[in-house]
Structures are given as C-alpha cells and as structure tokens.
Design a protein around this motif. Structure first.
Motif, mmCIF file in Angstrom:
data_model
loop_
_atom_site.group_PDB
_atom_site.id
_atom_site.type_symbol
_atom_site.label_atom_id
_atom_site.label_comp_id
_atom_site.label_asym_id
_atom_site.label_seq_id
_atom_site.Cartn_x
_atom_site.Cartn_y
_atom_site.Cartn_z
ATOM 1 N N GLY A 141 0.796 -1.218 0.000
ATOM 2 C CA GLY A 141 0.000 0.000 0.000
ATOM 3 C C GLY A 141 0.827 1.266 0.000
ATOM 4 N N ALA A 142 2.080 1.200 -0.409
ATOM 5 C CA ALA A 142 2.921 2.392 -0.448
ATOM 6 C C ALA A 142 2.392 3.364 -1.496
ATOM 7 C CB ALA A 142 4.364 2.009 -0.762
ATOM 8 N N CYS A 143 2.738 4.620 -1.351
ATOM 9 C CA CYS A 143 2.227 5.644 -2.265
ATOM 10 C C CYS A 143 3.037 5.724 -3.543
ATOM 11 C CB CYS A 143 2.236 7.001 -1.562
ATOM 12 S SG CYS A 143 3.884 7.629 -1.267
ATOM 13 N N CYS A 144 2.539 6.477 -4.489
ATOM 14 C CA CYS A 144 3.232 6.671 -5.762
ATOM 15 C C CYS A 144 4.419 7.604 -5.548
ATOM 16 C CB CYS A 144 2.293 7.287 -6.801
ATOM 17 S SG CYS A 144 0.960 6.182 -7.222
ATOM 18 N N MET A 145 5.529 7.337 -6.290
ATOM 19 C CA MET A 145 6.725 8.134 -6.108
ATOM 20 C C MET A 145 7.304 8.603 -7.427
ATOM 21 S SD MET A 145 8.657 6.227 -3.015
ATOM 22 C CE MET A 145 8.920 4.700 -3.865
ATOM 23 N N SER A 146 6.518 8.620 -8.475
ATOM 24 C CA SER A 146 7.047 9.028 -9.770
ATOM 25 C C SER A 146 7.551 10.461 -9.686
ATOM 26 C CB SER A 146 5.966 8.927 -10.838
ATOM 27 O OG SER A 146 6.463 9.297 -12.082
ATOM 28 N N GLY A 147 8.711 10.708 -10.284
ATOM 29 C CA GLY A 147 9.284 12.045 -10.277
ATOM 30 C C GLY A 147 10.172 12.295 -9.085
ATOM 31 N N ILE A 148 10.088 11.483 -8.040
ATOM 32 C CA ILE A 148 10.919 11.676 -6.855
ATOM 33 C C ILE A 148 12.091 10.703 -6.887
ATOM 34 C CG2 ILE A 148 10.967 11.555 -4.341
ATOM 35 C CD1 ILE A 148 8.027 12.362 -4.392
ATOM 36 N N VAL A 149 11.834 9.488 -7.344
ATOM 37 C CA VAL A 149 12.865 8.467 -7.417
ATOM 38 C C VAL A 149 13.673 8.676 -8.689
ATOM 39 C CG1 VAL A 149 13.290 5.996 -7.563
ATOM 40 C CG2 VAL A 149 11.396 6.842 -6.190
ATOM 41 N N THR A 150 14.976 8.644 -8.580
ATOM 42 C CA THR A 150 15.794 8.817 -9.760
ATOM 43 C C THR A 150 15.539 7.678 -10.730
ATOM 44 O OG1 THR A 150 17.677 7.618 -8.861
ATOM 45 C CG2 THR A 150 17.606 9.996 -8.452
ATOM 46 N N PRO A 151 15.623 7.946 -12.012
ATOM 47 C CA PRO A 151 15.360 6.895 -13.006
ATOM 48 C C PRO A 151 16.245 5.661 -12.834
ATOM 49 C CG PRO A 151 15.393 9.037 -14.062
ATOM 50 C CD PRO A 151 15.838 9.245 -12.641
ATOM 51 N N ALA A 152 17.498 5.847 -12.458
ATOM 52 C CA ALA A 152 18.394 4.693 -12.294
ATOM 53 C C ALA A 152 17.910 3.779 -11.175
ATOM 54 C CB ALA A 152 19.810 5.167 -12.016
ATOM 55 N N ILE A 153 17.475 4.360 -10.066
ATOM 56 C CA ILE A 153 16.973 3.546 -8.957
ATOM 57 C C ILE A 153 15.664 2.876 -9.355
ATOM 58 C CG2 ILE A 153 16.107 3.581 -6.591
ATOM 59 C CD1 ILE A 153 18.082 5.867 -6.041
ATOM 60 N N GLN A 154 14.816 3.588 -10.057
ATOM 61 C CA GLN A 154 13.551 3.036 -10.517
ATOM 62 C C GLN A 154 13.788 1.817 -11.407
ATOM 63 O OE1 GLN A 154 11.023 5.942 -12.329
ATOM 64 N NE2 GLN A 154 9.624 4.439 -13.172
ATOM 65 N N VAL A 155 14.695 1.942 -12.362
ATOM 66 C CA VAL A 155 15.002 0.835 -13.271
ATOM 67 C C VAL A 155 15.659 -0.311 -12.504
ATOM 68 C CG1 VAL A 155 16.401 0.166 -15.263
ATOM 69 C CG2 VAL A 155 15.082 2.269 -15.329
#
Length: 135
Positions: free
Chosen positions: A14-28
């Motif tokens: 149930g964690a919230c959305c974090m788009s735009g906050i997490v760097t793309p490298a960490i996201q990938v």
C-alpha cells in the motif's frame, strides 16, 4: 512494462506513488531486481521439470554504461537495459540445469540489493519527512 508512466512501488504494502521523486536509475534497478526475483522463483519452481533451462536477468553493466553515456537519462531511456538470458550451466541427466544452491544464493543477493535500493529511495524522502515533523 512502461517505465515512463507513474510507477507504484510496494503495491502489495500500500505504499504511495513516487514518480518524479525516485531517480530513473533507482527506478530501473528496482524493476530489474524485482524481475530477477521472479525469474529466480520460476527457476526454482521448475527444478524438477525435465529439459528446463534456468534463466538469468542481467542489467547492472548495461545500466552503468547507459548512465555513463547519458547521466540525465529518463526511466524510459533506461528501460532497455534489462535482459533475460538462459544460463550455460551444465545440465543433469534429465536436461534440467537449475541448481538450488545457486538460485538460493542469487535470491539472497537480489534481496540485499533490493533493500539497498529501497534505502536510497527512503533517502529521497528524508528532507520531506523532516519538514513535516517540524510543522
């Protein structure tokens, strides 16, 4: 998998959305590590399947190269760094090459790497949390 859209981490918890906050490298990296865990689980599930060839998810060196070439790359730019390939480990008599020892060690390693990446994500929220606590 469209990494350019809003990404929800921890959907089960149930964690919230974090788009735009997490760097793309960490996201990938988080996406690739999650895929590695799924592939490892699939390998273990097929340990008794004759002729099954274990798979591996590879992304680290390609992600590093992509970031060296373009440090400001978006998650969409980096989405192609993950690939799944069959292993070349020797097979047993039934043609299956899954090793429970190797898969267990890989699973532990992947879990540790995922935890470290999540810590990096948490670090993005420390200033926000501090501001909210001081209010």
């Amino acid at each position: 998998m469209d990494l350019g859209r809003t990404r929800t981490f921890g959907a089960q918890s149930g964690a919230c959305c974090m788009s735009g906050i997490v760097t793309p490298a960490i996201q990938v990296a988080l996406d690739a590590l999650a895929e590695r865990q799924r592939v490892t689980a699939r390998n273990i599930a097929n340990i008794q399947t004759p002729g099954y060839t274990a798979q591996r998810v590879n992304f680290e060196s390609a992600l590093s190269d992509a970031l060296t070439t373009n440090p400001d790359a978006s998650a969409t730019d980096l989405s192609g760094v993950m690939n799944t390939t069959p292993t070349t480990d020797p097979a047993r008599e039934d043609g299956n090459n899954v090793s429970l020892d190797s898969e267990t060690l890989l699973s532990l390693d992947t879990n540790l790497r995922y935890s470290l990446a999540l810590r990096a994500v948490e670090g993005n929220f420390t200033p926000i949390r501090d501001v909210l606590r001081s209010s």
